[in-house]
Every structure is written in structure tokens, then in C-alpha cells.
Design a protein around this motif. Structure first.
Motif, PDB file in Angstrom:
ATOM      1  N   ILE A   1       0.843  -1.199   0.000  1.00 43.01           N
ATOM      2  CA  ILE A   1       0.000   0.000   0.000  1.00 43.01           C
ATOM      3  C   ILE A   1       0.880   1.251   0.000  1.00 43.01           C
ATOM      4  O   ILE A   1       0.670   2.187  -0.768  1.00 43.01           O
ATOM      5  N   ARG A   2       1.926   1.227   0.838  1.00 45.62           N
ATOM      6  CA  ARG A   2       2.796   2.400   0.957  1.00 45.62           C
ATOM      7  C   ARG A   2       3.476   2.707  -0.380  1.00 45.62           C
ATOM      8  O   ARG A   2       3.568   3.862  -0.785  1.00 45.62           O
ATOM      9  N   SER A   3       3.915   1.645  -1.088  1.00 49.40           N
ATOM     10  CA  SER A   3       4.667   1.857  -2.331  1.00 49.40           C
ATOM     11  C   SER A   3       3.758   2.235  -3.495  1.00 49.40           C
ATOM     12  O   SER A   3       4.237   2.586  -4.561  1.00 49.40           O
TER      13      SER A   3
ATOM     14  N   ALA B   1      -8.315  -1.568   8.640  1.00 48.30           N
ATOM     15  CA  ALA B   1      -7.689  -1.135   7.382  1.00 48.30           C
ATOM     16  C   ALA B   1      -7.623   0.382   7.285  1.00 48.30           C
ATOM     17  O   ALA B   1      -6.891   0.933   6.467  1.00 48.30           O
ATOM     18  N   LEU B   2      -8.374   1.077   8.138  1.00 49.96           N
ATOM     19  CA  LEU B   2      -8.285   2.541   8.193  1.00 49.96           C
ATOM     20  C   LEU B   2      -6.866   3.002   8.470  1.00 49.96           C
ATOM     21  O   LEU B   2      -6.483   4.112   8.109  1.00 49.96           O
ATOM     22  N   PHE B   3      -6.090   2.143   9.160  1.00 46.03           N
ATOM     23  CA  PHE B   3      -4.796   2.584   9.671  1.00 46.03           C
ATOM     24  C   PHE B   3      -3.628   2.148   8.805  1.00 46.03           C
ATOM     25  O   PHE B   3      -2.481   2.250   9.200  1.00 46.03           O
ATOM     26  N   ALA B   4      -3.924   1.642   7.610  1.00 46.83           N
ATOM     27  CA  ALA B   4      -2.856   1.306   6.663  1.00 46.83           C
ATOM     28  C   ALA B   4      -2.194   2.610   6.213  1.00 46.83           C
ATOM     29  O   ALA B   4      -2.770   3.685   6.378  1.00 46.83           O
ATOM     30  N   PRO B   5      -0.975   2.536   5.659  1.00 46.60           N
ATOM     31  CA  PRO B   5      -0.287   3.765   5.232  1.00 46.60           C
ATOM     32  C   PRO B   5      -0.883   4.353   3.950  1.00 46.60           C
ATOM     33  O   PRO B   5      -0.259   4.320   2.895  1.00 46.60           O
TER      34      PRO B   5
END
Ligand code: ADP
Ligand code: ZN
Ligand code: ZN
Length: 688
Positions: free
Chosen positions: A241-243, A255-259
Motif C-alpha cells: 500500500i505504501r509503495s 484497514a483505516l490505519f494502513a499507510p
């Protein structure tokens, strides 16, 4: 320079960053780094929450021992964690931890000789290098044309997505109206505009079926987050997700707290579902956090449901909620043009008068026979949240209670035991009443096992699949049972509310509700709304395909607005009544509540501390927020659980005034409460 470090220990007393210095000019810690510091006489892990380049450290300031891991969170995540901490009166460190994938943080381990060793985190999977691929959308997966409702909804959503203004939409679509297709196409548009998307679903609906629909459209750009992932799998999904490799995130509330970055769209499916409220600290509600996230990222928020919450409907009615502007979009018809199934209400008091002592009314028995003879399938719902069968002495009325909790014990036929649902203690079933010695102990109340047994007597040889807490304790038991039911030609699925959600059984033609009103008796102001939502959702499981369906609801309270709303597939009268009541009583959405639960093994101690806290709250309220009411302390409905005595204090405010900070201030002023557990629940959903 000086950095502020939040120590990784969850305690209210420690919940402020401490200053440390960094003597070098090189390798300075940044916001989001995990560092090793000296804390008292021992080392501790901490997270950098601020950097002050120009500050001079005084001689008492300790220095940061070592920077352990870089970039675990960014300023946006920290800002949202601070909001959660403040609103829900939870320690900042426990809110920040929501955003960290546990596999990526180092740990401190105490050695036999008393020293500490740093255990390095596992390395996340190597990233595929190069630019993120453009949007890949499998257009062949789209339906040939949209329904009129879908068309209209998407037109409005497209305009909102283009405007990039944070705003919310309630997508009220009857079951089977194609809400998911609306989500998918809104996500397509968002991706094409270079934005990422998040879809939340209740954990129980996060089935291969749901994930499959997202993968069919967006292939491996989808990241899936749920509670059964290993820490390492979760860290890998976070990295994707971050990339930017996975711009489409589907997951349960966490899942709200994913980057997330560049979020264009957040979807909350089944937004009325109570699993969006976390029931341990921090006790956040996913809808409230999603609003904050949308606000900060300039995203569109879609709240989809066949039975939207009164809170969301009220926001749309007023044109804005407390945080975002809000509008309602409707999908009034099922995709295949099928009518919603007709609902028959059966008055069970009449059945009893007529001498029918069975669990099933004559009408339901007929319905089941017809389905059996036609070789079709039925669902039978037992609506009994938290209540199950118990033992009752027919001579003196004695009901066995748990010795350490004040709840009645429930009867389990499988191993002939009495079990406490609070502490899980189990007892052998009495032969005779311990109070009067009578042998006439009756099992009272209805369990799924009794329904199963009665079904087998009614139609011997028909396949019955039972789904409840007892049969679904294994990791995949749930899915296996559903698969058995799905693959058979004809049969009945019997279960509690878990059968009402998330699964699509196209060939069910009869839905029967054995006990409709039990949840209406729960002392909770949302009881009518939630009873309606559950019954309407389960009704929507009937006749979703070519075969027409029907619904039979058994009740002792046929005139209740919640029951009438399901019968008419129209909640407007119920919601009007609920609005009036809640406005009058200052309940959400017309006011805020905060429930403070205090518990201890020592009854006197918890009673005393509750009094002190209530007094501190009243003092604060008197001086700065006179519109807040402090009610209690009073013993909880469940006075004792797991050997703990329970008291609670309820705060009520009639305007958008955050109650969390008020509670935090009062708790800090009292200092630590030895031997008393304190649970602060802002915007509570359970108050037992
Ligand atoms: P909901 O989420 O509103 O209950 P779904 O999104 O599950 O409804 O849609 C019900 C069924 O209709 C699904 O099988 C879906 O693939 C199908 N469907 C959705 N939109 C269309 C459409 N425009 N044309 C044909 N089928 C559709
Ligand atoms: Zn007795
Ligand atoms: Zn107990």
C-alpha cells in the motif's frame, strides 16, 4: 537539537512525550522513527513525535541512545492518532500503535542477567522497483449496462470525485440493488484520476466472495487486510500500500490505519453494522475515523447500506454531519427487477391460545413443508443476541446464576452443562432445584439446537446446517458450514445473526424468523433500530435469484414499529418515531454520550472511586461546560462479571462538544486508581 519521544508504555500517567537530545548533526531522528532511550533506570522504546532543530538541550536532558527503525508513520498518521486519542480519551501511544504493523517494530527483551536486548523486526518483502503501474481495470468484468439508479448515483459521485472536496454520501440501496457495482465504478474513476481507494466491510463479510469481486475488477492492485493475517502478511500488505503497488485496499475496520496516501475515495459497506465499533481501547467507531480521514485527505466517503443508521440518515437530511457535508443517494430497486419478498407477521400469542406449543407457528410449518416439497432452501434466524436458553424452576421460579457474575447461566445441551457467557465458567446441570428441591426444572428460552431438533421432528431426513457459537469455533468452520449449505440441492440453514450478513445465497426461497422480538427487550436505546436492521437484512436473503422468495416473522409484539417496518419494507415511520424519542432524550445523533465503566474485585474501592470521579467531572462541568450532564455513578445492568464489581457513569452533551478531553482531564486530576479498571467509551454502543 531536541526531539519529543512518546514512550511505548500504555499508561495514562505517561501519556505525554518526553524530551531527549541528539548531540550530532548527522543521522538525527525524524518524526515517525522508533528510537531506544533511557527511561528511569531502564531502556525503553519510543516513537519520535516532534523534532525541534533549534532547541538547546539543558544538562538534565537525556540523549537518544539509538535510532532503531526509520519512518514507521508519517505526520498525517500521527495527526489522526492524536484526534482518536483526544476524542475517545485513549492514551496516544495505543492510538499510534493502531497504525503500526507489529512485525515492523523492534522489541525489547529482558535477559536473565537483567539487561535488555533489542530484537530487530523482520524485514518486509522486497519492493518491486520502478514506477507504479497505471490503473489496470478489467473492463470485461463490468455489467453490460447500469440500472437507472446506479447511473444516477454514479453521476453524482463522479462530480464529487472530480471536485476533490471532502464530502459524504449515504448510498441507501435495497438488498440486491447493486451497491457493490457502484463502489467498483467509483473506485475505477478514482484510480484513473491517480488516487487510491479504501473499502471497509464488516469482518464477517470479508469472504472470498467479496474479495473475489474486487480482484476480478482490479486484479493484483488489491490489498486485503483482516484479523486473520499473520503479522508478517500484514506488514507485506502495508508495504504494497505504501509503495503504491496496491492502490485498492479492502479490509475490516483496522484497514483505516494502513499507510494510505492520496486517498480519493473511502467506502464503508454495511455502514450500520455494529462491528465498526471497536469494543476495547481505543474504542473508536470506523465511521467517525473515516470522516476524519476523508477530511484530511480531501476524499469522498460513501456510506452504503440497505438499512442505513439513523446517524447517517440524519446527517444526509440536514445536508451535513458534524464533520462533512452529506447527501443521500438511493437505489430503490433490485437489479433483476425482482420485488422484495412479501413478509408475513405471525402473532405468537395467538398460536399459544390455539394450543400450538411448538416453536414453529402453523404458518411457518406450512412454509417449511412447501420449500421441502419443492426441493428448495430455507434460512431460519434466531434473534437472540446475548440471550439463550436458561434453566427455570417451575415451582419456585429459581434461575441459576453464575457465582462470580450476576448473569443467568445458559444451558448447553451438547454436554449438558450450564455456562456463564461472561466468564465462561461451566457447571453441571442440577437434578433438583437448589432452592426448593423440586425436580421440575424447565429449560426456558430457545436455542439453535432446539430449533434444529424440532425441524428434524417436523421434516425427518431434510438436511439441517446449524451455525452458532458452538459450531463455528474453529478457524474456518464458518466458511465450511456455508459451503455445505451452498452446495446442497435443498436444506435449511439455522443460525443466529451471523447468518444474516454478507453472504449471498441466490437460491433461498424462505426466510423464517423464529423469535423476532428478543433484541427489542435489550435495555439499549438503539434496540428498535438494530432489530429492524437485522430483520430487514435477513429478509433480503430471500428470493435474490429467479425463484420468488417469502419471509415469515414470528413475534409476540406484532405492533412494534420495528416489526411493522420490516413487514412494509419501509422504515420511515419507525425512524420518525426514533428521531422524536432521541431528540427528546438527547441521544445520538442529537447529542453525544460517554460511558465510563469502572470495575474492581473490591466493591467498596470501586464504589468510592466512582464517586470521586463523578464529583471531579461535575466540578469540571460546572466551571467550563454546563451543557454536559453527569449521570451516576450507578451499578451496571450486569453488576458483576468475571469476579469484578461494575459501576458506570454516563455523560450526555446536547451539542457537538467532545466529551473525551473532559474525561481525560478529570482522570488526570484524580491520579492513578489502584485496583480499579477504567474503560472510557465515547459514543458507546453497548451499555450493559
Ligand atoms: P447489493 O450490494 O446492493 O446487495 P450487489 O452489488 O451484490 O447488490 O448486486 C446484486 C447482483 O447484481 C450481483 O450479482 C451483481 O453482480 C449484479 N449486478 C449489479 N449491477 C448490475 C448491472 N448493472 N447489471 C447486471 N447485473 C448487475
Ligand atoms: Zn425451585
Ligand atoms: Zn461468570
Amino acid at each position: 537539537m531536541v526531539v519529543e519521544v512518546l514512550i511505548d508504555i500504555a499508561a495514562r500517567a505517561l501519556d505525554a512525550p518526553f524530551s531527549y537530545s541528539w548531540p550530532d548533526t548527522e543521522g538525527a531522528p525524524q518524526v515517525g522513527d522508533c528510537v531506544l532511550v533511557g527511561f528511569g533506570a531502564r531502556p525503553a522504546l519510543g516513537y519520535v513525535t516532534a523534532v525541534n532543530e533549534d532547541a538547546e538541550a539543558d544538562e538534565n536532558t537525556k540523549t537518544v541512545t539509538e535510532v532503531l527503525t526509520r519512518g514507521l508513520f508519517d505526520a498525517a498518521a500521527l495527526d489522526l492518532a492524536r484526534w482518536i486519542s483526544s476524542w475517545y480519551a485513549a492514551p496516544l501511544i495505543s492510538c499510534l500503535r493502531l497504525f503500526l504493523a507489529s512485525a515492523t517494530i523492534p522489541r525489547l527483551k529482558k535477559q536473565a542477567d537483567g539487561s535488555y536486548e533489542v530484537i530487530a523486526p523482520v524485514k518486509a518483502r522486497k519492493q518491486s522497483p520502478g514506477a507504479a503501474p497505471g490503473p489496470l481495470i478489467n473492463e470485461a468484468d463490468r455489467p453490460a449496462r447500469l440500472s437507472d439508479g446506479q447511473d444516477r448515483a454514479l453521476e453524482v459521485l463522479s462530480a464529487a470525485l472530480r471536485s476533490a472536496q471532502p464530502q459524504a454520501f449515504v448510498l441507501a440501496g435495497v438488498t440486491g440493488s447493486g451497491k457493490t457495482e457502484v463502489y467498483l465504478q467509483a473506485i475505477e474513476q478514482s484510480l484513473t484520476a491517480g488516487k487510491t481507494c479504501l473499502t471497509l466491510v464488516p469482518e464477517i463479510s470479508l469472504t472470498p466472495q467479496t474479495v473475489g469481486r474486487y480482484r476480478a475488477r482490479f486484479s493484483d492492485q488489491v490489498a486485503v487486510l483482516h484479523s486473520r493475517l499473520t503479522p508478517r502478511q500484514r506488514a507485506n500488505e502495508f508495504a504494497r500500500i505504501r509503495s503504491g503497488e496496491a492502490p485498492v485496499v479492502v479490509g475490516a475496520r483496522s484497514a483505516l490505519f494502513a499507510p494510505h496516501h492520496d486517498l480519493g475515495l473511502i467506502v464503508i459497506d454495511e455502514e450500520h453494522d455494529s462491528s465498526y465499533k471497536q469494543n476495547n481501547s481505543p474504542r473508536y467507531h470506523a465511521r467517525a475515523v473515516a470522516e476524519q480521514l476523508a477530511l484530511r485527505q480531501g476524499a469522498v466517503l460513501i456510506l452504503g447500506s440497505a438499512t442505513p443508521s439513523l446517524e447517517s440518515l440524519e446527517a444526509a437530511r440536514e445536508g451535513r454531519g458534524e464533520v462533512l457535508p452529506c447527501r443521500k443517494l438511493t437505489l430503490p430497486e433490485r437489479i433483476n427487477g425482482a420485488a422484495l419478498p412479501p413478509v408475513t407477521i405471525v402473532d405468537m400469542t395467538r398460536e399459544f391460545e390455539r394450543g400450538n406449543r411448538s416453536l414453529f407457528s402453523v404458518r411457518l410449518q406450512q412454509g417449511l413443508h412447501e420449500v421441502y416439497e419443492r426441493g428448495e432452501k430455507a434460512l431460519l434466524l434466531l434473534n437472540r443476541r446475548g440471550f439463550s436458553s436458561f434453566l427455570l424452576c417451575r415451582e419456585c421460579g429459581f434461575v441459576p446464576h453464575c457465582e462470580s457474575c450476576s448473569t443467568s447461566l445458559s444451558f448447553h445441551a451438547t454436554n449438558n452443562t450450564l455456562r456463564c457467557h461472561q466468564c465462561d465458567a461451566s457447571f453441571v446441570v442440577y437434578e433438583r432445584c437448589p432452592q426448593c428441591g423440586s425436580p421440575y426444572l424447565r429449560k426456558f428460552g430457545v436455542g439453535t439446537q432446539q430449533v434444529e431438533e424440532e425441524l428434524k421432528r417436523l421434516i425427518p431426513g431434510w438436511s439441517v446446517v446449524r451455525m452458532d457459537r458452538d459450531t463455528t469455533s474453529g478457524a474456518h468452520a464458518h466458511e465450511e458450514l456455508l459451503k455445505i449449505f451452498q452446495e446442497q440441492e435443498s436444506g435449511v440453514l439455522v443460525g443466529t445473526q451471523m447468518i444474516a450478513k454478507g453472504h449471498d445465497f441466490p437460491d433461498v426461497t424462505l426466510v423464517g424468523v423464529v423469535t423476532a422480538d428478543i433484541t427489542l427487550n435489550i435495555p439499549d436505546f438503539r434496540a428498535p433500530e438494530r432489530t429492524y436492521q437485522l430483520l430487514e437484512q435477513v429478509s433480503g436473503r430471500a428470493g435474490r435469484d429467479r425463484l420468488p422468495g417469502q419471509v415469515i416473522i414470528q413475534t409476540y409484539l406484532p405492533q412494534e414499529p420495528a416489526i411493522e417496518a420490516v413487514a412494509a419494507h419501509d422504515p420511515s415511520a419507525l425512524y420518525e418515531e426514533e428521531r422524536r424519542l432521541r431528540r427528546e432524550l438527547g441521544y445520538p445523533p442529537f447529542g453525544h454520550l460517554c460511558n465510563i465503566l469502572l470495575s474492581s474485585e473490591d466493591q467498596e474501592r470501586v464504589a468510592r472511586f466512582s464517586q470521586e470521579l463523578a464529583r471531579a467531572l461535575r466540578d469540571d462541568v460546572a466551571s467550563c461546560s454546563p451543557e454536559v450532564q453527569v449521570l451516576g455513578p450507578s451499578p451496571c445492568i450486569i453488576e458483576r462479571a468475571k469476579r469484578l464489581w461494575r459501576f458506570h457513569i454516563l455523560l450526555k452533551s446536547d451539542r457537538a462538544l467532545p466529551l473525551g478531553p473532559l474525561v481525560s482531564t478529570a482522570l488526570k486530576s484524580l491520579g492513578p486508581a489502584r485496583g480499579v479498571n477504567i474503560a472510557v467509551d465515547v459514543d458507546p454502543y453497548e451499555m450493559m
